[in-house]
Design a protein around this motif. Structure first.
Motif, PDB file in Angstrom:
ATOM      1  N   UNK A  71       0.875  -1.169   0.000  1.00 21.21           N
ATOM      2  CA  UNK A  71       0.000   0.000   0.000  1.00 21.21           C
ATOM      3  C   UNK A  71       0.915   1.222   0.000  1.00 21.21           C
ATOM      4  N   UNK A  72       1.136   1.782  -1.172  1.00 19.85           N
ATOM      5  CA  UNK A  72       2.110   2.846  -1.356  1.00 19.85           C
ATOM      6  C   UNK A  72       1.468   4.204  -1.077  1.00 19.85           C
ATOM      7  N   UNK A  73       2.028   4.939  -0.118  1.00 20.61           N
ATOM      8  CA  UNK A  73       1.395   6.170   0.328  1.00 20.61           C
ATOM      9  C   UNK A  73       0.228   5.825   1.234  1.00 20.61           C
ATOM     10  N   UNK A  74       0.507   4.968   2.217  1.00 22.11           N
ATOM     11  CA  UNK A  74      -0.565   4.384   3.030  1.00 22.11           C
ATOM     12  C   UNK A  74      -1.215   5.381   3.976  1.00 22.11           C
ATOM     13  N   UNK A  97       5.921  10.038   5.190  1.00 21.56           N
ATOM     14  CA  UNK A  97       5.707  10.896   6.356  1.00 21.56           C
ATOM     15  C   UNK A  97       5.792  10.050   7.631  1.00 21.56           C
ATOM     16  N   UNK A  98       6.840  10.233   8.447  1.00 18.67           N
ATOM     17  CA  UNK A  98       6.981   9.410   9.657  1.00 18.67           C
ATOM     18  C   UNK A  98       5.770   9.471  10.579  1.00 18.67           C
ATOM     19  N   UNK A  99       5.119  10.620  10.681  1.00 14.18           N
ATOM     20  CA  UNK A  99       3.964  10.731  11.576  1.00 14.18           C
ATOM     21  C   UNK A  99       2.833   9.809  11.142  1.00 14.18           C
ATOM     22  N   UNK A 100       2.647   9.626   9.835  1.00 18.11           N
ATOM     23  CA  UNK A 100       1.632   8.702   9.357  1.00 18.11           C
ATOM     24  C   UNK A 100       2.012   7.268   9.720  1.00 18.11           C
ATOM     25  N   UNK A 101       3.267   6.914   9.532  1.00 13.96           N
ATOM     26  CA  UNK A 101       3.705   5.559   9.834  1.00 13.96           C
ATOM     27  C   UNK A 101       3.559   5.270  11.324  1.00 13.96           C
ATOM     28  N   UNK A 102       3.921   6.227  12.167  1.00 12.40           N
ATOM     29  CA  UNK A 102       3.770   6.048  13.609  1.00 12.40           C
ATOM     30  C   UNK A 102       2.303   5.862  13.986  1.00 12.40           C
ATOM     31  N   UNK A 103       1.425   6.676  13.407  1.00 14.96           N
ATOM     32  CA  UNK A 103      -0.016   6.550  13.671  1.00 14.96           C
ATOM     33  C   UNK A 103      -0.509   5.170  13.234  1.00 14.96           C
ATOM     34  N   UNK A 109      -1.877  -2.495  15.149  1.00 13.55           N
ATOM     35  CA  UNK A 109      -0.770  -3.365  15.564  1.00 13.55           C
ATOM     36  C   UNK A 109      -0.820  -4.699  14.825  1.00 13.55           C
ATOM     37  N   UNK A 110       0.351  -5.207  14.521  1.00  9.15           N
ATOM     38  CA  UNK A 110       0.431  -6.474  13.810  1.00  9.15           C
ATOM     39  C   UNK A 110       0.507  -6.324  12.311  1.00  9.15           C
ATOM     40  N   UNK A 111       0.283  -5.104  11.807  1.00  5.44           N
ATOM     41  CA  UNK A 111       0.412  -4.825  10.376  1.00  5.44           C
ATOM     42  C   UNK A 111       1.738  -4.089  10.163  1.00  5.44           C
ATOM     43  N   UNK A 112       2.440  -4.409   9.085  1.00  9.86           N
ATOM     44  CA  UNK A 112       3.753  -3.826   8.837  1.00  9.86           C
ATOM     45  C   UNK A 112       3.648  -2.495   8.090  1.00  9.86           C
ATOM     46  N   UNK A 113       4.307  -1.493   8.642  1.00 11.76           N
ATOM     47  CA  UNK A 113       4.386  -0.174   8.020  1.00 11.76           C
ATOM     48  C   UNK A 113       5.833   0.307   8.084  1.00 11.76           C
ATOM     49  N   UNK A 114       6.257   1.045   7.055  1.00  9.86           N
ATOM     50  CA  UNK A 114       7.597   1.595   7.059  1.00  9.86           C
ATOM     51  C   UNK A 114       7.616   2.929   6.333  1.00  9.86           C
TER      52      UNK A 114
END
Length: 226
Positions: A71-74, A97-103, A109-114
């Protein structure tokens, strides 16, 4: 980064001059979203904001995929989480955007984001079965959109499919998006850009809802040898 995740928005004007901002690069877009990440996530960061037709299209597209999905630009990560919950798919989300990834990590939880950039994806060549770019390419100007499309083609395996959602118009033009300048595309012109990147368009959908900007989506396949 996506605005909206749900399709055409009912947005307030941002007071941005579209022509002046038409050349805004990836750093400017990233900074603009970082400033409003919390506001964005609160307003559009759940599946409750998604149009039923968009949900049907994305889930149907995902059902035909073979291999890992990005999911690109999640953004806030709700599309990623939906696809991950379906089972049978190895799904991850990426956003610059790190803030989106942190959110997204806190909320799902349990889903991978980077943190990752559409222009320089970490994924290996031919490693993905699908890429979802749901309104995540709308801020790329015509002279810049080829780079992320070529990256998408690079990471897709033969037969892998891209689903891209975008604002549709009869003429290619920038406009005053609520966060930072975005672009409306005629379907044929964006399809030509996908073709130049090595992606073959298989399906086109369009929709115009009252009070919203016209919406379109393209499903394209990576075919080696074209």
């Amino acid at each position: 980064m996506q605005l909206p995740h749900s399709g055409p928005p009912r947005e307030p004007d941002a007071g941005t001059d579209a022509e002046a901002g038409a050349g805004a690069g990836a750093d400017a877009v990233r900074a603009a979203y970082a400033e409003r990440a919390g506001e964005y996530a609160a307003a559009l960061g759940s599946m409750s904001t998604v149009h039923p037709d968009d949900l049907d299209l994305v889930t149907r597209w995902a059902g035909g995929l073979d291999g890992p999905v990005l999911d690109l630009g999640c953004g806030p990560g709700h599309w990623t989480a939906l696809l991950a919950r379906r089972g049978g798919l190895d799904v991850s989300g990426a956003d610059p955007v790190p803030a989106f990834v942190q959110h997204a990590r806190r909320t799902h939880p349990g889903v991978r984001y980077e943190v990752d950039s559409a222009e320089h994806l970490r994924a290996a060549d031919g490693s993905l079965g699908g890429v979802l770019a749901w309104y995540s390419l709308i801020h790329h100007a015509p002279d810049a959109i080829g780079e992320p499309l070529r990256e998408i083609a690079r990471v897709l395996r033969p037969g892998g499919r891209l689903l891209v959602g975008f604002f549709e118009a009869s003429a290619l033009e920038p406009f005053d998006h609520a966060v930072v300048t975005a672009w409306r595309w005629p379907v044929d012109e964006l399809a030509a850009q996908l073709g130049s990147a090595g992606l073959t368009v298989l399906e086109t959908t369009t929709r115009t809802d009252p009070g919203s900007r016209p919406h379109a989506a393209l499903i394209a396949e990576h075919r080696i040898g074209r």
